[in-house]
Motif scaffolding. Structure first.
Motif, PDB file in Angstrom:
ATOM      1  N   GLN B 142       0.614  -1.068   0.005  1.00  0.00           N
ATOM      2  CA  GLN B 142      -0.333  -0.227  -0.116  1.00  0.00           C
ATOM      3  C   GLN B 142       0.755   1.313  -0.014  1.00  0.00           C
ATOM      4  O   GLN B 142       0.512   2.387  -1.224  1.00  0.00           O
ATOM      5  CB  GLN B 142      -0.645  -0.335   1.175  1.00  0.00           C
ATOM      6  N   THR B 224      -4.086   9.783   0.912  1.00  0.00           N
ATOM      7  CA  THR B 224      -5.050   8.431   1.458  1.00  0.00           C
ATOM      8  C   THR B 224      -6.678   8.959   1.875  1.00  0.00           C
ATOM      9  O   THR B 224      -7.778   8.644   1.599  1.00  0.00           O
ATOM     10  CB  THR B 224      -4.923   7.464   2.081  1.00  0.00           C
ATOM     11  N   VAL B 244     -11.997  -3.887   2.965  1.00  0.00           N
ATOM     12  CA  VAL B 244     -12.973  -3.404   1.705  1.00  0.00           C
ATOM     13  C   VAL B 244     -14.594  -2.605   2.632  1.00  0.00           C
ATOM     14  O   VAL B 244     -14.995  -1.304   3.289  1.00  0.00           O
ATOM     15  CB  VAL B 244     -13.321  -4.075   0.461  1.00  0.00           C
ATOM     16  N   ILE B 278      -8.902   4.536   1.650  1.00  0.00           N
ATOM     17  CA  ILE B 278      -7.953   3.728   1.073  1.00  0.00           C
ATOM     18  C   ILE B 278      -7.378   3.891   2.846  1.00  0.00           C
ATOM     19  O   ILE B 278      -7.239   3.371   3.380  1.00  0.00           O
ATOM     20  CB  ILE B 278      -7.224   3.997   0.151  1.00  0.00           C
ATOM     21  N   TYR B 279      -7.139   4.512   3.758  1.00  0.00           N
ATOM     22  CA  TYR B 279      -6.777   5.141   4.924  1.00  0.00           C
ATOM     23  C   TYR B 279      -7.484   4.203   5.992  1.00  0.00           C
ATOM     24  O   TYR B 279      -7.065   3.632   6.573  1.00  0.00           O
ATOM     25  CB  TYR B 279      -6.734   6.493   5.413  1.00  0.00           C
ATOM     26  N   ARG B 281      -8.966   1.441   5.175  1.00  0.00           N
ATOM     27  CA  ARG B 281      -8.122   0.461   4.545  1.00  0.00           C
ATOM     28  C   ARG B 281      -7.675  -0.111   5.200  1.00  0.00           C
ATOM     29  O   ARG B 281      -7.845  -1.242   6.030  1.00  0.00           O
ATOM     30  CB  ARG B 281      -9.133  -0.364   3.427  1.00  0.00           C
ATOM     31  N   THR B 282      -6.463   0.387   5.198  1.00  0.00           N
ATOM     32  CA  THR B 282      -5.226   0.513   5.380  1.00  0.00           C
ATOM     33  C   THR B 282      -5.091   0.230   7.389  1.00  0.00           C
ATOM     34  O   THR B 282      -5.045  -0.504   8.048  1.00  0.00           O
ATOM     35  CB  THR B 282      -4.240   1.619   5.348  1.00  0.00           C
ATOM     36  N   ARG B 285      -6.101  -3.046   8.025  1.00  0.00           N
ATOM     37  CA  ARG B 285      -5.615  -4.005   7.968  1.00  0.00           C
ATOM     38  C   ARG B 285      -4.760  -3.432   9.130  1.00  0.00           C
ATOM     39  O   ARG B 285      -4.063  -5.223   9.451  1.00  0.00           O
ATOM     40  CB  ARG B 285      -4.992  -3.797   6.645  1.00  0.00           C
ATOM     41  N   ALA B 380      -3.025   3.167  -5.717  1.00  0.00           N
ATOM     42  CA  ALA B 380      -3.055   3.143  -4.467  1.00  0.00           C
ATOM     43  C   ALA B 380      -4.063   2.135  -4.466  1.00  0.00           C
ATOM     44  O   ALA B 380      -4.726   1.427  -3.511  1.00  0.00           O
ATOM     45  CB  ALA B 380      -3.023   4.240  -3.710  1.00  0.00           C
ATOM     46  N   THR B 381      -5.181   2.920  -5.270  1.00  0.00           N
ATOM     47  CA  THR B 381      -6.880   2.254  -5.061  1.00  0.00           C
ATOM     48  C   THR B 381      -6.566  -0.124  -5.138  1.00  0.00           C
ATOM     49  O   THR B 381      -7.344  -0.018  -4.498  1.00  0.00           O
ATOM     50  CB  THR B 381      -7.444   2.781  -6.048  1.00  0.00           C
ATOM     51  N   SER B 384      -5.301  -1.493  -2.521  1.00  0.00           N
ATOM     52  CA  SER B 384      -6.395  -0.864  -1.276  1.00  0.00           C
ATOM     53  C   SER B 384      -7.919  -2.055  -1.482  1.00  0.00           C
ATOM     54  O   SER B 384      -7.546  -2.646  -0.191  1.00  0.00           O
ATOM     55  CB  SER B 384      -6.715   0.367  -0.734  1.00  0.00           C
ATOM     56  N   GLN B 386      -7.203  -4.548  -3.090  1.00  0.00           N
ATOM     57  CA  GLN B 386      -6.664  -6.139  -3.114  1.00  0.00           C
ATOM     58  C   GLN B 386      -7.093  -6.698  -3.758  1.00  0.00           C
ATOM     59  O   GLN B 386      -7.570  -8.059  -4.166  1.00  0.00           O
ATOM     60  CB  GLN B 386      -7.176  -6.575  -1.770  1.00  0.00           C
TER      61      GLN B 386
END
Lengths: 193, 394
Positions: B142, B224, B244, B278-279, B281-282, B285, B380-381, B384, B386
């Motif tokens: 990411q 993000t 997601v 994206i942030y 989703r990170t 994770r 990045a998208t 994110s 995956q």
């Protein structure tokens, strides 16, 4: 989601039993098999599949299309479409299976109910040759770019014959079975003594 | 339906992928193939883009570069011969597909009741180790898409320590073929639990530093936060699962909602975040890394030390399974993976179909997120979301 005629599904002690009872009441007595706590299989006639799916999508908590795939029952002259719809809040899935005439491989699209069905229907169209009129990506290559042969997931598609046709044998060989040539060079056991 | 549908865009013919006759082509529009050979693409796929400046106007996902016909191959082989095939359906995370194959056929053959206690614990262990190593890889990937190189080096190194454990346990670093019908192939080696515990300590020790490098980094936050937001109404419309979905604040997890293996006996929480960007989703994770470590430690403590790890199996060369069909599911690092399994009473599979989260993420969701996206955010998208191509084209 509230079904005005039958009360709330969430209150039912056994959601699978209850949803099958309501489907039977509304659409007819389809064969149902309770496979496990979170999975019920229903064999639905082709004429009823879209009404059942529409009702599930709009009036019950079965709002997700988890997958859609096909099975080729060549010996029966039929295809089978398998729709798995899930009620994520109730944690139960229904496997709705419908048989189609193999000679007239066509089924109504569920793209209007679930947008993601376009990709499933596109793949089934490509791999099995089942047509979904009205689905946006019918005939558009998904995985097999430039494919000119029979849809390859059909049971009568002969992979060996296709390979022989498509990939000519190497010079000095008569066929593709490498075991024969390995045996000639390294002995029958396939390794150097 | 509230989802944007690009196929209704005027002047664009989906089949020929060209503007319709009579449509004026915008001279500012540029067509660009993003992949299949591109450092920013996630695996062997490509996205065909139409750009105006650096803004994406629309795009189409193309897969098929890695199609090996796994489902067809499995229809022509004995049941035991499918294990070397299924592990390749998702390169980074083979244990989930191995479990799905084993459990679906066990269910149809009635062998599921025979899987010994220890075999179930060992399956749970490798499934969770697998989730952990992939999540570490994706965390690194990411930030790697944004040109930040330190964090990926760390996460990939930590993942490699876990691969050492896989190698010790299964003999393979990437493809394990460890789960089999009736249980697993072998027991833990002497001292394995201590060595794995040391690896978990090492990962855990690094997590605060990774937080500073990733989640607390101003660059990462700017790149993000508010970027590539997946609208909440897509969740059910498009069947979204996994991180997601959890980044939308929805606490759904197959491990808890559809209990399997030993997960019901384990104490874990479903990690969520809000924002759906994206942030978020990170963040999910990152929280799942800590949770996986917590789960693995519990497994190592609760697992019986003795006992069989595999049931007595029928002769694999003559094994037939009664006709039937089922659907089994498991939580992979990307979300719900499932196998539709159909048997016909013979010694081969009649039909198997993998349902993977990438199928929706890489095609339906991604294509609908593309219009208006800056091209710099595309990699990045995709990471994110995956997106995993072998899982799509199988």
């Amino acid at each position: 989601m509230f079904d005005i005629n039958h009360g709330n599904l969430d209150d039912s002690p056994d959601v699978g039993q209850e949803i099958v009872r309501r489907i039977h009441d509304r659409f007819g007595d389809f064969p149902a098999r309770f496979q496990k706590a979170d999975l019920v299989r229903l064999d639905v006639p082709q004429k009823d599949i879209i009404p059942v799916l529409s009702w599930l999508r709009t009036e019950t908590p079965f709002v997700q299309l988890t997958h859609l795939t096909a099975v080729d029952w060549l010996e029966d002259g039929q295809f089978e479409l398998m729709y798995l719809v899930t009620a994520p809040d109730l944690m139960v899935s229904l496997h709705l299976c419908v048989r189609l005439d193999r000679a007239k491989a066509e089924a109504e699209s569920v793209f209007n109910l679930w947008l993601q069905a376009e990709t499933y229907e596109q793949e089934i169209n490509e791999m099995f040759g089942i047509h979904f009129p009205g689905s946006p990506r019918q005939g558009v290559p998904f995985i097999l770019e430039g494919w000119r042969d029979m849809p390859p997931m059909r049971r009568d598609f002969d992979t060996v014959a296709y390979c022989d046709r498509t990939h000519p044998v190497r010079p000095g060989r008569e066929h593709q079975d490498s075991r024969v040539y390995v045996g000639r060079k390294f002995g029958e056991k396939g390794y150097l003594k | 339906m509230s989802v944007f549908d690009y196929t209704t865009q005027p002047g664009f013919d989906l089949i020929s992928e060209t503007p319709n006759a009579g449509t004026t082509v915008d001279p500012k529009e540029v067509q660009l193939w993003f992949g299949p050979q591109h450092p920013g693409i996630t695996g062997n796929m490509s996205v065909q883009l139409w750009l105006e400046g650096d803004t994406i106007k629309r795009g189409i996902t193309h897969v098929g570069y890695l199609h090996r016909g796994f489902e067809k191959l499995m229809e022509r082989r004995k049941f035991i011969q499918s294990f070397p095939i299924v592990c390749r359906m998702c390169v980074a995370e083979p244990d989930t597909t191995e479990y799905l194959l084993a459990s679906s056929l066990e269910e149809l053959s009635g062998l599921d009741q025979a899987v010994p206690e220890k075999g179930q614990w060992l399956r749970t262990l490798v499934m969770e180790m697998s989730r952990l190593q992939v999540t570490l890889m994706v965390m690194g990937g990411q930030v790697g898409t944004m040109g930040m190189g330190t964090a990926p080096n760390w996460t990939y190194t930590l993942r490699d320590f876990l691969l050492d454990s896989f190698e010790e346990l299964t003999g393979g670093r990437v493809y394990h073929m460890y789960i089999t019908y009736g249980g697993v192939r072998r027991d833990l080696t002497p001292g394995f639990a201590q060595r794995l515990e040391a690896t978990l300590d090492r990962i855990e020790e690094r997590l605060p530093y990774l937080d500073d490098l990733i989640l607390n980094s101003a660059v990462f936050q700017q790149r993000t936060q508010g970027v590539s937001v997946v609208p909440a109404e897509w969740a059910d419309e498009l069947g979204i699962t996994g991180p997601v979905l959890r980044a939308m604040g929805v606490a759904r997890d197959t491990r808890r909602d559809y209990p399997y293996l030993k997960y019901p006996e384990l104490d874990f929480k479903v990690c969520t975040a809000t924002g759906s960007d994206i942030y978020a989703r990170t963040q999910v994770r990152r929280a799942e890394i800590a949770e996986s470590i917590h789960i693995i430690r519990q497994i190592l403590q609760m697992m019986p030390q003795e006992g069989p790890y595999c049931a007595k199996l029928p002769n694999m060369l003559t094994w037939t399974i009664p006709a039937g069909s089922t659907y089994v599911r498991a939580e992979s690092s990307r979300g719900e993976m499932g196998f539709v399994m159909v048997t016909d009473g013979s010694d081969t599979i009649r039909r198997v179909h993998l349902r993977g989260p990438s199928y929706t993420n890489a095609v339906t969701i991604l294509e609908r997120m593309l219009p208006g996206m800056n091209i710099a955010d595309l990699s990045a998208t995709m990471v994110s979301l995956q997106t995993c191509p072998p899982e799509i084209e199988r």
